[in-house]
Motif scaffolding. Structure first.
Motif, short mmCIF file in Angstrom:
data_model
loop_
_atom_site.label_atom_id
_atom_site.label_comp_id
_atom_site.label_asym_id
_atom_site.label_seq_id
_atom_site.Cartn_x
_atom_site.Cartn_y
_atom_site.Cartn_z
N GLU A 67 0.87 -1.18 0.00
CA GLU A 67 0.00 0.00 0.00
C GLU A 67 0.91 1.22 0.00
N HIS A 68 0.58 2.22 -0.80
CA HIS A 68 1.40 3.42 -0.92
C HIS A 68 0.60 4.63 -0.47
N VAL A 69 1.28 5.53 0.21
CA VAL A 69 0.68 6.82 0.53
C VAL A 69 1.34 7.85 -0.36
N LEU A 70 0.52 8.74 -0.90
CA LEU A 70 1.00 9.87 -1.68
C LEU A 70 0.42 11.14 -1.07
N VAL A 71 1.27 12.13 -0.91
CA VAL A 71 0.78 13.46 -0.52
C VAL A 71 0.82 14.30 -1.79
N THR A 102 5.87 10.45 -0.37
CA THR A 102 5.37 9.08 -0.48
C THR A 102 6.00 8.19 0.59
N ALA A 103 5.44 7.03 0.76
CA ALA A 103 5.98 5.92 1.54
C ALA A 103 5.13 4.71 1.20
N ARG A 104 5.60 3.54 1.63
CA ARG A 104 4.79 2.34 1.37
C ARG A 104 4.74 1.47 2.62
N LEU A 105 3.71 0.64 2.67
CA LEU A 105 3.51 -0.30 3.76
C LEU A 105 3.29 -1.67 3.15
N LYS A 128 2.14 9.27 9.84
CA LYS A 128 0.87 9.14 10.57
C LYS A 128 -0.19 8.47 9.70
N ALA A 129 -0.23 8.81 8.41
CA ALA A 129 -1.22 8.20 7.51
C ALA A 129 -0.99 6.70 7.41
N LEU A 130 0.26 6.28 7.26
CA LEU A 130 0.53 4.84 7.15
C LEU A 130 0.32 4.13 8.47
N MET A 131 0.63 4.78 9.58
CA MET A 131 0.37 4.16 10.89
C MET A 131 -1.13 3.96 11.09
N GLY A 132 -1.92 4.96 10.72
CA GLY A 132 -3.38 4.84 10.82
C GLY A 132 -3.91 3.76 9.90
N HIS A 133 -3.37 3.70 8.70
CA HIS A 133 -3.80 2.68 7.75
C HIS A 133 -3.46 1.28 8.27
#
Length: 144
Positions: free
Chosen positions: A43-47, A56-59, A89-94
């Motif tokens: 799963e990737h986060v994009l701002v 970005t970052a990925r989980l 924070k977004a990836l931790m919440g996800h």
């Protein structure tokens, strides 16, 4: 700023473009080390800022409920504004919403105190990538 989380080809392509700029161009980390084959299963986060991807970052979630957060990157022009914290924070919440039990990271050693602020605990020093000493840290998700 808009935060998007997903695994579509379009999201991955934008994430990889940011990572190329930050890791390969700026940090001189060989491109082949970044592209490890895990993007499509993560799963990737994009701002996004005005329709432009800036961070970005990925989980990557394992079947045992553990996960690995990796490839946290913010374009140089956007650093120092709390965007990396938004990504983490977004990836931790996800991860929490996906019933993940723990999040492991391999971060640059100088970021130890930064990740400790989020509740990550130092585990050990790990590999050197390019010229960068990485450390392993872990965040244990507590269910109430």
């Amino acid at each position: 700023m808009e935060v998007i989380i997903g695994k579509s080809d379009q999201i991955i392509e934008k994430a990889q473009a940011i990572r190329y700029q930050v890791f390969t161009v700026e940090q001189k980390i060989p491109n082949k080390l970044d592209f490890d084959g895990l993007d499509s299963s993560s799963e990737h986060v994009l701002v996004m800022n005005e329709n432009q991807p800036v961070a970005t970052a990925r989980l990557t979630i394992d079947t045992d409920g553990s996960s690995v957060m990796a490839r946290v990157a913010v374009l140089e022009a956007y650093r120092g504004h709390g965007i990396a914290s938004m990504v983490v924070k977004a990836l931790m919440g996800h991860a929490t919403s996906q019933s993940v039990s723990s999040i492991e990271i391999h971060a640059h050693g100088y970021l130890r105190s930064y990740y400790e602020k989020f509740g990550f605990a130092f585990i050990k020093e790990v590999e050197v990538v390019g010229e960068h000493q990485l450390i392993e840290m872990r965040y244990q998700i507590v269910r109430t």
